[in-house]
Each structure stands twice: as C-alpha cells, then as structure tokens.
Design a protein around this motif. Structure first.
Motif, short mmCIF file in Angstrom:
data_model
loop_
_atom_site.label_atom_id
_atom_site.label_comp_id
_atom_site.label_asym_id
_atom_site.label_seq_id
_atom_site.Cartn_x
_atom_site.Cartn_y
_atom_site.Cartn_z
N THR A 71 0.83 -1.20 0.00
CA THR A 71 0.00 0.00 0.00
C THR A 71 0.87 1.25 0.00
OG1 THR A 71 -1.68 -1.21 1.24
CG2 THR A 71 -1.87 1.18 1.21
N ARG A 72 1.91 1.22 0.82
CA ARG A 72 2.82 2.37 0.88
C ARG A 72 3.53 2.57 -0.47
NH1 ARG A 72 5.29 5.72 4.39
NH2 ARG A 72 7.47 6.23 4.05
N SER A 73 3.97 1.48 -1.07
CA SER A 73 4.64 1.58 -2.37
C SER A 73 3.70 2.15 -3.42
CB SER A 73 5.12 0.20 -2.83
OG SER A 73 6.08 -0.31 -1.95
N ALA A 74 2.47 1.67 -3.44
CA ALA A 74 1.48 2.16 -4.41
C ALA A 74 1.22 3.65 -4.19
CB ALA A 74 0.19 1.37 -4.31
N MET A 75 1.14 4.06 -2.93
CA MET A 75 0.90 5.47 -2.62
C MET A 75 2.04 6.34 -3.14
SD MET A 75 0.35 7.30 1.08
CE MET A 75 2.07 7.19 1.54
N VAL A 76 3.27 5.93 -2.89
CA VAL A 76 4.43 6.70 -3.32
C VAL A 76 4.52 6.75 -4.84
CG1 VAL A 76 6.97 6.74 -3.33
CG2 VAL A 76 5.73 6.29 -1.20
N ILE A 77 4.28 5.61 -5.49
CA ILE A 77 4.34 5.57 -6.95
C ILE A 77 3.24 6.44 -7.55
CG2 ILE A 77 4.01 4.05 -8.95
CD1 ILE A 77 5.47 1.87 -7.31
N GLY A 108 -5.66 4.75 -17.74
CA GLY A 108 -4.43 3.99 -17.61
C GLY A 108 -4.00 3.28 -18.87
N LEU A 109 -3.96 1.98 -18.81
CA LEU A 109 -3.45 1.16 -19.90
C LEU A 109 -4.27 1.34 -21.17
CD1 LEU A 109 -1.35 -0.89 -20.78
CD2 LEU A 109 -2.85 -2.69 -19.95
N VAL A 110 -5.59 1.40 -21.03
CA VAL A 110 -6.45 1.59 -22.21
C VAL A 110 -6.14 2.93 -22.86
CG1 VAL A 110 -8.83 1.82 -22.99
CG2 VAL A 110 -8.26 0.11 -21.28
N GLY A 111 -6.00 3.96 -22.04
CA GLY A 111 -5.66 5.28 -22.57
C GLY A 111 -4.30 5.30 -23.25
N LEU A 112 -3.34 4.60 -22.65
CA LEU A 112 -2.00 4.53 -23.23
C LEU A 112 -2.03 3.80 -24.58
CD1 LEU A 112 1.01 5.14 -22.85
CD2 LEU A 112 1.21 2.98 -21.63
N ILE A 113 -2.74 2.68 -24.64
CA ILE A 113 -2.86 1.94 -25.89
C ILE A 113 -3.56 2.78 -26.95
CG2 ILE A 113 -3.98 -0.06 -26.98
CD1 ILE A 113 -3.41 -1.58 -24.33
N PHE A 114 -4.62 3.47 -26.54
CA PHE A 114 -5.36 4.34 -27.46
C PHE A 114 -4.44 5.44 -28.01
CE2 PHE A 114 -8.15 8.02 -28.22
CZ PHE A 114 -9.00 7.47 -29.17
N THR A 115 -3.64 6.04 -27.14
CA THR A 115 -2.72 7.09 -27.56
C THR A 115 -1.69 6.57 -28.54
OG1 THR A 115 -3.01 8.18 -25.43
CG2 THR A 115 -1.08 8.82 -26.71
N VAL A 116 -1.15 5.39 -28.26
CA VAL A 116 -0.16 4.78 -29.16
C VAL A 116 -0.80 4.45 -30.51
CG1 VAL A 116 1.28 2.73 -29.52
CG2 VAL A 116 1.31 3.90 -27.32
N THR A 124 4.32 10.04 -20.42
CA THR A 124 4.23 8.59 -20.61
C THR A 124 4.75 7.86 -19.38
OG1 THR A 124 4.52 8.86 -22.98
CG2 THR A 124 4.86 6.66 -22.09
N ILE A 125 5.83 8.35 -18.82
CA ILE A 125 6.36 7.74 -17.60
C ILE A 125 5.34 7.87 -16.47
CG2 ILE A 125 8.18 7.88 -15.85
CD1 ILE A 125 10.05 8.79 -18.17
N GLY A 126 4.68 9.02 -16.38
CA GLY A 126 3.64 9.22 -15.37
C GLY A 126 2.48 8.25 -15.56
N LEU A 127 2.07 8.05 -16.82
CA LEU A 127 0.99 7.09 -17.10
C LEU A 127 1.39 5.68 -16.70
CD1 LEU A 127 -0.41 8.21 -20.56
CD2 LEU A 127 -1.60 8.23 -18.38
N VAL A 128 2.59 5.29 -17.06
CA VAL A 128 3.06 3.93 -16.72
C VAL A 128 3.13 3.76 -15.20
CG1 VAL A 128 5.03 2.36 -16.86
CG2 VAL A 128 4.26 3.58 -18.91
N LEU A 129 3.63 4.77 -14.51
CA LEU A 129 3.69 4.68 -13.05
C LEU A 129 2.30 4.61 -12.43
CD1 LEU A 129 6.61 7.13 -12.13
CD2 LEU A 129 6.60 4.63 -12.01
#
Length: 133
Positions: free
Chosen positions: A5-11, A91-99, A118-123
């Motif tokens: 949970t902490r890792s997800a929050m920081v990311i 997230g992933l759907v938006g990234l795939i759509f953008t690509v 893009t790095i922000g989306l992946v994170l």
C-alpha cells in the motif's frame, strides 16, 4: 501501513507529479467515451450528469492521481484506484489508445515513449496494479 500500500501510494504520488508537469489528464479519453455513449447507446440527463462529474475529476489529471495515491495510503483502495483511473485517462487503455492514434497519424516515435507524461501514465498503471481489491 502495508508495504504494498505504501509503495502504491508513493508511486501514485510520483506519477501524479509527472502528469502535472507534463499537463496530461484523462479529459480527452473520458470526453471521447461520453460522446460515444451519448451518440450510440443512451443520452439522458442522468448520463450527462455522470459524465460531467467523471470528466471534471479526469480534467484534474495529476491531482486526481495524487489524491488516489493518498486514499490508497488511507486504505481506501477502491476509491483511490478509481481516482487514479480517472486522472490517468483510463491507464493502460488510454495509453494503448494514444499509441494507436500516434501510429495511425504516423507520428509514433521511440522518443514519445520517454516523455514525462508517458512515464507518469506507466507509473499510475503500476500503482493501481500493486494494490489488490
């Protein structure tokens, strides 16, 4: 607080900052979905109000992702993941759509994958995947 949970929050927090810096939000993705739904499936006042609310949250982009990360840190996993989903443009759907759009327009380059946005989306995708529920 559990380590995942902490890792997800920081990311999510880092993803939100990167999305804010780059100016990326989920606004365009949700606007496209709204247009499709209202033109092809159903169009009434309730649907319009629901999409207005979703689009407002999505327009905040990185702020929504940061808020989602903070909610995950407060153990509000589902709500946090939902805010991250909205702010990152699905997230992933938006990234795939953008690509796919970039490929169709002929503007897809390797450099586009190394942008701050893009790095922000992946994170943001990683943050959502880390936590369960």
């Amino acid at each position: 607080m559990v380590a995942k949970t902490r890792s997800a929050m920081v990311i999510a927090f880092l993803a939100g900052i990167l999305l804010l810096i780059s100016g990326i939000s989920g606004l365009a993705t949700w606007e496209t979905i709204k247009n499709f739904v209202t033109q092809n499936i159903i169009d009434n006042t309730i649907v319009q109000l629901i999409f207005a609310f979703l689009i407002f949250i999505a327009s905040l982009g990185g702020l929504s992702v940061i808020a989602g990360g903070l909610l995950i840190g407060k153990n509000k996993i589902r709500t946090g993941k939902f805010l991250i989903l909205l702010g990152a443009g699905m997230g992933l759907v938006g990234l795939i759509f953008t690509v796919a759009v970039a490929y169709a327009e002929g503007s897809l380059t390797l450099g586009s994958f190394f942008s701050i946005g893009t790095i922000g989306l992946v994170l943001s995708i990683i943050a959502r995947l880390i936590v369960k529920k």
